[in-house]
Design a protein around this motif. Structure first.
Motif, PDB file in Angstrom:
ATOM      1  N   ASN A 189      45.660  43.095  42.746  1.00 15.22           N
ATOM      2  CA  ASN A 189      44.286  43.482  42.419  1.00 15.22           C
ATOM      3  C   ASN A 189      43.792  42.757  41.177  1.00 15.22           C
ATOM      4  O   ASN A 189      42.638  42.300  41.118  1.00 15.22           O
ATOM      5  CB  ASN A 189      44.204  44.996  42.207  1.00 15.22           C
ATOM      6  CG  ASN A 189      44.497  45.771  43.482  1.00 15.22           C
ATOM      7  OD1 ASN A 189      44.300  45.260  44.585  1.00 15.22           O
ATOM      8  ND2 ASN A 189      44.980  46.994  43.341  1.00 15.22           N
ATOM      9  N   HIS A 192      42.983  39.165  41.992  1.00 17.55           N
ATOM     10  CA  HIS A 192      41.704  39.062  42.711  1.00 17.55           C
ATOM     11  C   HIS A 192      40.535  39.254  41.754  1.00 17.55           C
ATOM     12  O   HIS A 192      39.553  38.490  41.783  1.00 17.55           O
ATOM     13  CB  HIS A 192      41.658  40.099  43.833  1.00 17.55           C
ATOM     14  CG  HIS A 192      40.352  40.123  44.569  1.00 17.55           C
ATOM     15  ND1 HIS A 192      39.995  39.142  45.459  1.00 17.55           N
ATOM     16  CD2 HIS A 192      39.320  41.017  44.528  1.00 17.55           C
ATOM     17  CE1 HIS A 192      38.793  39.415  45.949  1.00 17.55           C
ATOM     18  NE2 HIS A 192      38.372  40.560  45.399  1.00 17.55           N
ATOM     19  N   GLU A 193      40.643  40.260  40.899  1.00 13.88           N
ATOM     20  CA  GLU A 193      39.549  40.540  39.978  1.00 13.88           C
ATOM     21  C   GLU A 193      39.376  39.436  38.938  1.00 13.88           C
ATOM     22  O   GLU A 193      38.263  39.210  38.454  1.00 13.88           O
ATOM     23  CB  GLU A 193      39.791  41.878  39.269  1.00 13.88           C
ATOM     24  CG  GLU A 193      39.783  43.084  40.199  1.00 13.88           C
ATOM     25  CD  GLU A 193      38.430  43.279  40.863  1.00 13.88           C
ATOM     26  OE1 GLU A 193      37.402  42.909  40.247  1.00 13.88           O
ATOM     27  OE2 GLU A 193      38.392  43.788  42.007  1.00 13.88           O
ATOM     28  N   LYS A 195      40.358  36.075  39.419  1.00 15.43           N
ATOM     29  CA  LYS A 195      40.026  34.785  40.025  1.00 15.43           C
ATOM     30  C   LYS A 195      38.601  34.758  40.562  1.00 15.43           C
ATOM     31  O   LYS A 195      37.969  33.693  40.598  1.00 15.43           O
ATOM     32  CB  LYS A 195      41.014  34.468  41.144  1.00 15.43           C
ATOM     33  CG  LYS A 195      42.437  34.279  40.648  1.00 15.43           C
ATOM     34  CD  LYS A 195      43.387  33.892  41.758  1.00 15.43           C
ATOM     35  CE  LYS A 195      43.194  32.458  42.171  1.00 15.43           C
ATOM     36  NZ  LYS A 195      44.246  31.996  43.094  1.00 15.43           N
ATOM     37  N   THR A 196      38.099  35.930  40.994  1.00 12.62           N
ATOM     38  CA  THR A 196      36.740  35.959  41.550  1.00 12.62           C
ATOM     39  C   THR A 196      35.689  35.554  40.514  1.00 12.62           C
ATOM     40  O   THR A 196      34.866  34.649  40.781  1.00 12.62           O
ATOM     41  CB  THR A 196      36.433  37.344  42.131  1.00 12.62           C
ATOM     42  OG1 THR A 196      37.348  37.624  43.190  1.00 12.62           O
ATOM     43  CG2 THR A 196      35.013  37.391  42.669  1.00 12.62           C
ATOM     44  N   PRO A 197      35.653  36.176  39.318  1.00  9.57           N
ATOM     45  CA  PRO A 197      34.630  35.729  38.346  1.00  9.57           C
ATOM     46  C   PRO A 197      34.829  34.288  37.881  1.00  9.57           C
ATOM     47  O   PRO A 197      33.851  33.593  37.587  1.00  9.57           O
ATOM     48  CB  PRO A 197      34.794  36.716  37.180  1.00  9.57           C
ATOM     49  CG  PRO A 197      36.150  37.297  37.344  1.00  9.57           C
ATOM     50  CD  PRO A 197      36.426  37.318  38.796  1.00  9.57           C
ATOM     51  N   ALA A 199      35.941  31.850  39.750  1.00  2.76           N
ATOM     52  CA  ALA A 199      35.373  31.018  40.817  1.00  2.76           C
ATOM     53  C   ALA A 199      33.851  31.030  40.768  1.00  2.76           C
ATOM     54  O   ALA A 199      33.190  29.988  40.977  1.00  2.76           O
ATOM     55  CB  ALA A 199      35.876  31.513  42.172  1.00  2.76           C
ATOM     56  N   VAL A 200      33.269  32.213  40.490  1.00  2.00           N
ATOM     57  CA  VAL A 200      31.811  32.292  40.379  1.00  2.00           C
ATOM     58  C   VAL A 200      31.316  31.437  39.205  1.00  2.00           C
ATOM     59  O   VAL A 200      30.324  30.694  39.322  1.00  2.00           O
ATOM     60  CB  VAL A 200      31.371  33.766  40.221  1.00  2.00           C
ATOM     61  CG1 VAL A 200      29.885  33.849  39.923  1.00  2.00           C
ATOM     62  CG2 VAL A 200      31.689  34.550  41.477  1.00  2.00           C
ATOM     63  N   GLU A 233      42.683  29.245  35.827  1.00  2.00           N
ATOM     64  CA  GLU A 233      43.166  29.409  37.197  1.00  2.00           C
ATOM     65  C   GLU A 233      44.656  29.067  37.286  1.00  2.00           C
ATOM     66  O   GLU A 233      45.432  29.768  37.967  1.00  2.00           O
ATOM     67  CB  GLU A 233      42.356  28.537  38.150  1.00  2.00           C
ATOM     68  CG  GLU A 233      40.930  29.024  38.355  1.00  2.00           C
ATOM     69  CD  GLU A 233      40.144  28.094  39.251  1.00  2.00           C
ATOM     70  OE1 GLU A 233      40.690  27.031  39.628  1.00  2.00           O
ATOM     71  OE2 GLU A 233      38.997  28.422  39.579  1.00  2.00           O
TER      72      GLU A 233
END
Length: 410
Positions: A189, A192-193, A195-197, A199-200, A233
């Motif tokens: 979790n 995911h939390e 890497k998502t921002p 990537a954004v 990353e």
């Protein structure tokens, strides 16, 4: 540099077997049983000799009264014969007693030794029978520790101390399994939390940089932000790999470490050429059982570190082959000089080899991941400085997989 167990395949294995026998509870119990029997048998033999000696003396006193009433009417020759017999009675008694004691000691001692050997053998068998549940617990615990926490001992035995121990161990495994499962969920979790921002942010920066009216300052700022995002990353990926390596292995397949090294060298050729580093390889077959993704990451980290922390015109050597206990891969470079006492620090998380010269490249997790993956596979990772500068890191992997007994280390 000596790998774990290298050069000690005979003496190390013998010392390991001797140490295992010396610390065997079954052997110690058998020795105690045998010693107790021999002490008890010797005491019984001594008491028996004392009782028999007293009985024989009483019987001899009855058989040889020690005095005769001579009848004057008997011929003088008879009286003389009886007098001689009376004089020789003490010597006769001593001969009879000595013969009896010697015979009893010899035959009784042989009987004690014979029965003692039988009793010691029986003690060995009984000790093995009594300790069999503990051996089952130990073997199951080794398999659980080497592979997964989902298995349980589940000892089928009558209620008692050993059954209580096995049930307590199963309860501990339940709590550990829940803790590791929660840790894995948290890591997934969190990854995911995180890497998502990132990537954004990368997407927004790339869009801003690709605008036609973007000034030069925005272009430079975007390049810096993209470099920072890429480093973040890589750090997240390294943390995930380290967490997975320290968790239980889920995919174990037969593989050749030489093939993994060959693939990594092909992918690293461009970076090595850019940094003016020469790659040299000696890839002999090195068959092992393990997780292909993690082991490839091990070789990749070693090669990347060797290329990155090198000098212009330097050399990186990659060697794979068969060691005394399994497959091994060794990667060395011609980088900066490293002292022997600094080697253990390099395997600690977030410690960079090149920190001493002011560079902040890398995440500082490369060698930590290497050692964690090697230990998860039942192997080991060691390092040693090279003469003239540089480092050689060697990874040893058991040929039989993570459940193999590790080589004896002195």
């Amino acid at each position: 540099m000596r790998t774990p167990g290298e050069g000690t395949s005979g003496g190390g294995a013998s010392a390991y077997r001797f140490g295992a026998w010396r610390g065997s509870l079954r052997l110690r119990l058998t020795a105690v049983f045998g010693l107790m029997f021999f002490v008890a048998a010797a005491a019984v033999l001594i008491v028996t000799m004392v009782l028999v000696d007293n009985s024989m003396r009483y019987a001899l006193d009855l058989a040889f009264p020690g005095s005769y009433g001579f009848d004057p009417k008997l011929p003088s020759s008879v009286q003389q014969y009886l007098a001689q017999q009376q004089a020789s009675e003490p010597a006769t008694q001593r001969v009879i007693l000595a013969s009896m004691q010697g015979n009893l000691l010899l035959k009784g001692g042989l009987a004690v030794i014979a029965v003692g050997l039988v009793a010691t053998t029986a003690g060995w068998l009984v000790a093995g029978r009594l300790l069999r549940p503990l051996s089952m617990i130990s073997s199951n615990a080794e398999r659980i520790a080497g592979r997964t926490l989902h298995r349980r001992i589940d000892l089928q035995a009558h209620p008692g101390e050993v059954k209580t121990l096995a049930d307590s161990f199963d309860s501990m495994l339940d709590r550990l399994d829940q803790a590791f499962a929660g840790q894995s969920r948290f890591i997934s979790n969190a990854a995911h939390e995180l890497k998502t921002p990132i990537a954004v942010n990368r997407t927004l920066v790339e869009v801003a940089m690709n605008r036609r009216d973007a000034p030069v300052e925005v272009q430079r700022l975007g390049e810096n932000l993209l470099a920072v995002s890429e480093r973040h990353e890589r750090l997240i990926d390294a943390l995930l790999t380290l967490a997975r390596a320290e968790d239980s292995l889920t995919e174990l397949l037969p593989l050749d470490v030489a093939d993994l090294a060959r693939s990594v060298l092909t992918a690293s050729a461009a970076e090595a050429e850019r940094l003016e580093v020469t790659l040299e390889a000696q890839l002999d077959p090195a068959v092992a059982i393990g997780d292909p993704v993690l082991l490839e990451q091990v070789v990749r980290n070693l090669v990347d570190n060797a290329v990155r922390y090198n000098r212009p015109g330097g050399v990186v050597t990659v060697r794979t082959g068969r060691g005394p206990y399994g497959a091994q891969v060794a990667v060395g470079n011609t980088g900066p000089v490293i002292a022997e006492h600094e080697i253990p620090v390099l395997f600690a998380p977030f410690r960079r080899l090149i920190d001493r010269v002011g560079s902040a490249r890398g995440s500082g997790l490369g060698l930590s991941i290497v050692r964690a993956v090697a230990q998860a596979h039942g192997g080991e990772a060691t390092a040693a400085p090279r003469p003239g500068g540089g480092l050689e890191v060697r990874v040893l992997l058991p040929a039989d997989g993570p459940n193999a007994r590790p080589p004896h280390r002195r």
